[in-house]
Design a protein around this motif. Structure first.
Motif, mmCIF file in Angstrom:
data_model
loop_
_atom_site.group_PDB
_atom_site.id
_atom_site.type_symbol
_atom_site.label_atom_id
_atom_site.label_comp_id
_atom_site.label_asym_id
_atom_site.label_seq_id
_atom_site.Cartn_x
_atom_site.Cartn_y
_atom_site.Cartn_z
ATOM 1 N N GLY A 1 11.946 7.888 -0.298
ATOM 2 C CA GLY A 1 12.100 6.585 0.352
ATOM 3 C C GLY A 1 12.053 6.694 1.862
ATOM 4 O O GLY A 1 12.229 7.772 2.426
ATOM 5 N N ASP A 2 11.821 5.547 2.508
ATOM 6 C CA ASP A 2 11.659 5.537 3.960
ATOM 7 C C ASP A 2 12.490 4.474 4.676
ATOM 8 O O ASP A 2 12.360 4.306 5.879
ATOM 9 N N GLY A 3 13.335 3.762 3.915
ATOM 10 C CA GLY A 3 14.030 2.662 4.586
ATOM 11 C C GLY A 3 15.498 2.482 4.249
ATOM 12 O O GLY A 3 16.219 1.775 4.951
ATOM 13 N N THR B 1 0.814 -1.223 0.000
ATOM 14 C CA THR B 1 0.000 0.000 0.000
ATOM 15 C C THR B 1 0.847 1.272 0.000
ATOM 16 O O THR B 1 0.315 2.351 -0.272
ATOM 17 N N ASP B 2 2.131 1.166 0.339
ATOM 18 C CA ASP B 2 2.994 2.342 0.311
ATOM 19 C C ASP B 2 3.630 2.445 -1.073
ATOM 20 O O ASP B 2 4.228 1.481 -1.540
ATOM 21 N N GLY B 3 3.495 3.592 -1.703
ATOM 22 C CA GLY B 3 4.132 3.802 -2.999
ATOM 23 C C GLY B 3 3.191 4.304 -4.074
ATOM 24 O O GLY B 3 3.199 5.494 -4.408
ATOM 25 N N VAL C 1 -0.765 1.419 6.260
ATOM 26 C CA VAL C 1 0.425 1.717 5.467
ATOM 27 C C VAL C 1 1.645 1.627 6.381
ATOM 28 O O VAL C 1 1.724 2.331 7.382
ATOM 29 N N ASP C 2 2.570 0.731 6.052
ATOM 30 C CA ASP C 2 3.769 0.521 6.866
ATOM 31 C C ASP C 2 3.419 0.267 8.338
ATOM 32 O O ASP C 2 4.077 0.773 9.247
ATOM 33 N N GLY C 3 2.369 -0.506 8.563
ATOM 34 C CA GLY C 3 1.986 -0.883 9.924
ATOM 35 C C GLY C 3 1.230 0.197 10.669
ATOM 36 O O GLY C 3 0.902 0.022 11.848
ATOM 37 N N VAL D 1 9.108 6.612 -6.081
ATOM 38 C CA VAL D 1 8.498 6.620 -4.751
ATOM 39 C C VAL D 1 8.480 5.187 -4.219
ATOM 40 O O VAL D 1 7.817 4.315 -4.788
ATOM 41 N N GLU D 2 9.234 4.927 -3.166
ATOM 42 C CA GLU D 2 9.217 3.595 -2.565
ATOM 43 C C GLU D 2 9.428 2.512 -3.634
ATOM 44 O O GLU D 2 8.686 1.544 -3.743
ATOM 45 N N ARG D 3 10.461 2.736 -4.443
ATOM 46 C CA ARG D 3 10.779 1.764 -5.474
ATOM 47 C C ARG D 3 12.179 1.215 -5.192
ATOM 48 O O ARG D 3 13.146 1.976 -5.104
HETATM 49 MG MG MG Z 1 7.235 2.282 3.182
#
Ligand code: MG
Ligand code: MG
Length: 287
Positions: free
Chosen positions: A178-180, A71-73, A268-270, A134-136
């Protein structure tokens, strides 16, 4: 007053974008991203995209354990694309076959499905002035693609990051969200990912972008970018709460999952969807 800008002077706009950057940089999932955040990059990314002509946007993260996309992205990609399209930019999306159904479901079109060695062909046909991810997932130092758990998911990940490797030679400006630490763009801060992110030395993406938006949740960073583009244009170009909710729910209805819990539920991301909607409202309050 001919000026339709609701935020006022250039200084006020810059201050509002800085406030947006602080909001999207929150780290509710506890990924230790603070050291990765690149101050000023949200504003710089929004400014260059405001001057873009043709923008190609990618997202889509496949979760093998659930045999589904997350769901994220895609909602974030759509938010950026919709903001740019509203300004008259030519916008297109690209993802792999596994993630394409989610893009179509939320109306992120026209969509190009990336297959082997498609990078050169896509760049020649579409001639983008800007690329946005995005989040790829992007490749790590060993050439493989890793999720946050350190699992090699190369088998499920078309090398869309190849576009971003080819971009500099073609004069194309690139933006990553990005987030990670394992996403396209994070090549800008590999050392910090090694130091601060769990499994960082293994998963860190080595593909950089000109501008890198590091955020607590990638959709949030994308909403921030759409908000900042709107601020510069003197318009509210953020998705409505109904749109944002509807897109996450549509992805889940199609079998999509939360990338953290791997459950097919509208989080989204928990994090509960309400948390994303509250953040969207905070961004909107700055416009
Ligand atoms: Mg994420
Ligand atoms: Mg991520």
């Amino acid at each position: 007053m001919p000026d339709k800008s609701p935020a006022g002077s250039p200084d006020q706009i810059s201050a509002a974008i800085e406030a947006m950057e602080r909001i999207i940089s929150r780290d509710p999932a506890g990924r230790n991203i603070a050291a990765l955040v690149q101050p000023g990059h949200l504003a710089a990314a929004a400014r260059t995209l405001s001057e873009s002509e043709r923008v190609l946007i990618t997202a889509g993260f496949y979760v093998p354990a659930a045999q589904a996309g997350e769901t994220d992205g895609p909602p974030g990609a759509k938010a950026i694309g919709a903001a740019l399209a509203a300004l008259g930019k030519e916008v297109a999306y690209v993802t792999d076959g596994l993630n394409a159904p989610y893009f179509r479901e939320i109306g992120a079109t026209p969509l190009h499905v990336y297959a082997d060695s498609a990078a050169q062909d896509l760049l020649e046909r579409l001639r983008p002035t800007h690329l946005v991810a995005v989040e790829r997932l992007g490749r790590a130092a060993d050439g493989c693609y890793y999720n946050m758990r350190g699992q090699d998911v190369s088998e499920y990940t078309e090398p869309v990051d190849e576009l971003f490797l080819k971009a500099p030679a073609l004069g194309i400006t690139t933006v990553g969200v990005g987030d990670g630490g394992n996403e396209i763009g994070m090549g800008r801060c590999v050392e910090k990912i090694h130091q601060h992110v769990k499994l960082g030395a293994k998963i860190a993406c080595v593909v950089p972008t000109d501008h890198l938006i590091v955020c607590g949740v990638s959709n949030w960073g994308a909403y921030g970018l759409a908000g900042a583009i709107g601020l510069l244009a003197g318009r509210d170009l953020l998705p409505s709460a109904e749109q944002a909710r509807g897109e996450v729910e549509a992805i889940v209805a199609l079998g999509g999952v939360d990338g953290v819990t791997t459950r097919s539920e509208p989080t989204v991301d928990g994090l509960p969807l309400e948390q994303s909607l509250a953040l969207l409202a905070e961004l909107r309050a700055l416009i």
